[in-house]
Design a protein around this motif. Structure first.
Motif, PDB file in Angstrom:
ATOM      1  N   GLN A  17      39.572  44.466  33.479  1.00 59.02           N
ATOM      2  CA  GLN A  17      40.506  43.991  34.435  1.00 59.02           C
ATOM      3  C   GLN A  17      41.768  44.319  34.575  1.00 59.02           C
ATOM      4  N   MET A  18      42.574  43.534  33.519  1.00 53.93           N
ATOM      5  CA  MET A  18      44.020  43.440  33.684  1.00 53.93           C
ATOM      6  C   MET A  18      44.498  44.933  33.390  1.00 53.93           C
ATOM      7  N   ALA A  19      44.377  45.601  32.438  1.00 53.35           N
ATOM      8  CA  ALA A  19      44.949  47.078  32.205  1.00 53.35           C
ATOM      9  C   ALA A  19      44.780  47.868  33.606  1.00 53.35           C
ATOM     10  N   PRO A  20      43.545  47.806  34.199  1.00 51.88           N
ATOM     11  CA  PRO A  20      43.372  48.581  35.454  1.00 51.88           C
ATOM     12  C   PRO A  20      44.360  48.181  36.568  1.00 51.88           C
ATOM     13  N   ALA A  21      44.421  46.647  36.570  1.00 49.66           N
ATOM     14  CA  ALA A  21      45.183  46.147  37.646  1.00 49.66           C
ATOM     15  C   ALA A  21      46.551  46.596  37.515  1.00 49.66           C
ATOM     16  N   ILE A  22      47.065  46.249  35.994  1.00 51.95           N
ATOM     17  CA  ILE A  22      48.615  46.874  36.141  1.00 51.95           C
ATOM     18  C   ILE A  22      48.905  48.114  36.187  1.00 51.95           C
ATOM     19  N   HIS A  23      47.908  48.836  36.030  1.00 48.82           N
ATOM     20  CA  HIS A  23      47.826  50.539  36.343  1.00 48.82           C
ATOM     21  C   HIS A  23      47.957  50.652  37.860  1.00 48.82           C
ATOM     22  N   SER A  24      47.256  50.056  38.632  1.00 52.31           N
ATOM     23  CA  SER A  24      47.192  50.131  40.035  1.00 52.31           C
ATOM     24  C   SER A  24      48.162  49.323  40.808  1.00 52.31           C
ATOM     25  N   GLY A 278      36.802  43.850  49.377  1.00 53.54           N
ATOM     26  CA  GLY A 278      37.661  44.605  48.774  1.00 53.54           C
ATOM     27  C   GLY A 278      39.167  44.230  48.168  1.00 53.54           C
ATOM     28  N   VAL A 279      39.232  42.671  47.968  1.00 51.41           N
ATOM     29  CA  VAL A 279      40.445  42.392  47.669  1.00 51.41           C
ATOM     30  C   VAL A 279      40.469  42.187  45.944  1.00 51.41           C
ATOM     31  N   ASN A 280      41.385  42.648  45.456  1.00 53.46           N
ATOM     32  CA  ASN A 280      41.429  42.460  43.872  1.00 53.46           C
ATOM     33  C   ASN A 280      42.622  41.628  43.506  1.00 53.46           C
ATOM     34  N   HIS A 281      42.347  40.415  43.252  1.00 50.78           N
ATOM     35  CA  HIS A 281      43.210  39.325  43.001  1.00 50.78           C
ATOM     36  C   HIS A 281      44.175  39.604  41.709  1.00 50.78           C
ATOM     37  N   TYR A 282      43.566  40.202  40.868  1.00 48.47           N
ATOM     38  CA  TYR A 282      44.418  40.746  39.465  1.00 48.47           C
ATOM     39  C   TYR A 282      45.443  41.627  40.081  1.00 48.47           C
ATOM     40  N   VAL A 283      45.330  42.687  40.705  1.00 46.13           N
ATOM     41  CA  VAL A 283      46.118  43.504  41.262  1.00 46.13           C
ATOM     42  C   VAL A 283      47.210  42.589  42.086  1.00 46.13           C
ATOM     43  N   LEU A 284      46.866  41.819  43.106  1.00 43.84           N
ATOM     44  CA  LEU A 284      47.809  40.896  43.809  1.00 43.84           C
ATOM     45  C   LEU A 284      48.670  40.135  42.822  1.00 43.84           C
TER      46      LEU A 284
END
Length: 323
Positions: A17-24, A278-284
């Motif tokens: 979750q978080m590594a992809p979120a930081i990457h995106s 389609g909302v990713n709260h980790y990315v937000l």
């Protein structure tokens, strides 16, 4: 300029979750990982080939290229490594719960203020629009006077005795893992604090709570929550007022458990449904963190918020022990 991120520890959750979120995330760059495990390092590098690997947490904190760190370590290590990261001049996003006792957060607040760095808890749901909408509906009186809040969050990991959530040494338990969401989201949506815990019935296995049935009084409403690591996966939050009901179908794992929906029941059987696909709260969450660092924008969840929720958790354990 993008914020360079490092991750302390190669947890499965960080990888998923978080590594992809930081990457995106806009304004963020996933730069480094600290792990002594070659297998974990390889798993991350399979997705992020340019990731720099440090063989110790200290080595990553000494990396002058790193601006911010994400800490997904076992619960009992969050305070220690958040403090060390701040002392090393890094902004910090620590997994929840950031501490095992509310009083432990005092030192983090002092260090945050002394360094001028951003340090906070990864309470990602505060950044999801379904929760911002829920809070606005309550404030705007869409359901009239709020009377009662009901929450449920459960899963079953009975077949994983070695999981850190099932071991007391790593700060396991249903309440630290998922009670933080039912309790914290109630506070976030209503803006109120508990006045008393009226009931706390906890089941334990191996020294950790596996089922928690809790009732509380807030300033103007009551609440009841169930959290368990020994039940079929389920989650919901309901806010019941004198003139209507707000119900969230996937309040905590939006887009994974189910599509995020906010149902407003009001009037004569009138139901209004707002959907958030389609909302990713980790990315937000990461993007909001980066904006806060770069532009001084307010961040939706502070150490003070984390401390207030932890105070509620402390009160639940105290009540259960007293009973």
């Amino acid at each position: 300029m993008a914020l360079n991120w490092g991750i302390l520890g190669g947890s499965a959750f960080a990888l998923a979750q978080m590594a992809p979120a930081i990457h995106s995330a806009k304004g963020a760059r996933l730069t480094a990982l600290a792990t002594s495990s070659s297998d974990k390092a390889s798993a991350f590098q399979a997705y992020f080939p340019d990731l720099r690997i440090h063989r110790s947490y200290e080595e990553l904190l000494e990396d002058s290229d790193i601006d911010a760190v994400y800490i997904p370590l076992p619960n009992t290590l969050h305070v220690e490594w958040t403090m060390k990261a701040l002392q090393a001049g890094k902004h910090v996003l620590s997994e929840k719960p950031v501490a095992m006792k509310a009083a432990e957060i005092d030192a983090l607040i002092v260090m945050r203020d002394r360094t001028g760095l951003l340090a906070t808890e990864a309470f990602m749901i505060a950044h999801h629009p379904q929760w911002q909408r829920t809070r606005a509906l309550i404030v705007d009186g869409a359901i009239g006077k709020l009377v009662h809040v009901q929450g449920l969050f459960s899963y079953n990991n009975a077949d994983q005795p070695g999981n850190i959530r099932n071991t007391p040494e790593t700060g396991g338990g249903a309440i630290p893992d998922i009670g933080v969401y039912t309790y914290g989201s109630t506070r976030f949506a209503t803006g109120e604090e508990i006045t008393t815990i009226t009931h706390a019935d906890l089941d334990y296995e191996n020294g950790v709570d596996t089922l928690a049935r809790v009732e509380a009084r807030f300033e103007t409403f009551s609440a009841s929550w169930v959290n368990s690591m020994r039940m079929h996966p389920a989650q919901m939050m309901s806010f019941v007022g004198e003139a209507g009901v707000i119900r969230l179908s996937a309040p905590f794992n939006a887009g994974v458990f189910d599509e995020a929906q906010v149902e407003l029941h009001h009037g004569d059987k009138v139901v209004t449904v707002e959907r958030f696909p389609g909302v990713n709260h980790y990315v937000l969450q990461v993007e909001a963190f980066c904006r806060s660092v770069a532009e001084g924008k307010p961040f939706a969840w502070s150490l003070e918020d984390a401390q207030a929720t932890q105070s509620l958790i402390d009160a639940v354990y105290a009540k259960a022990g007293a009973d």
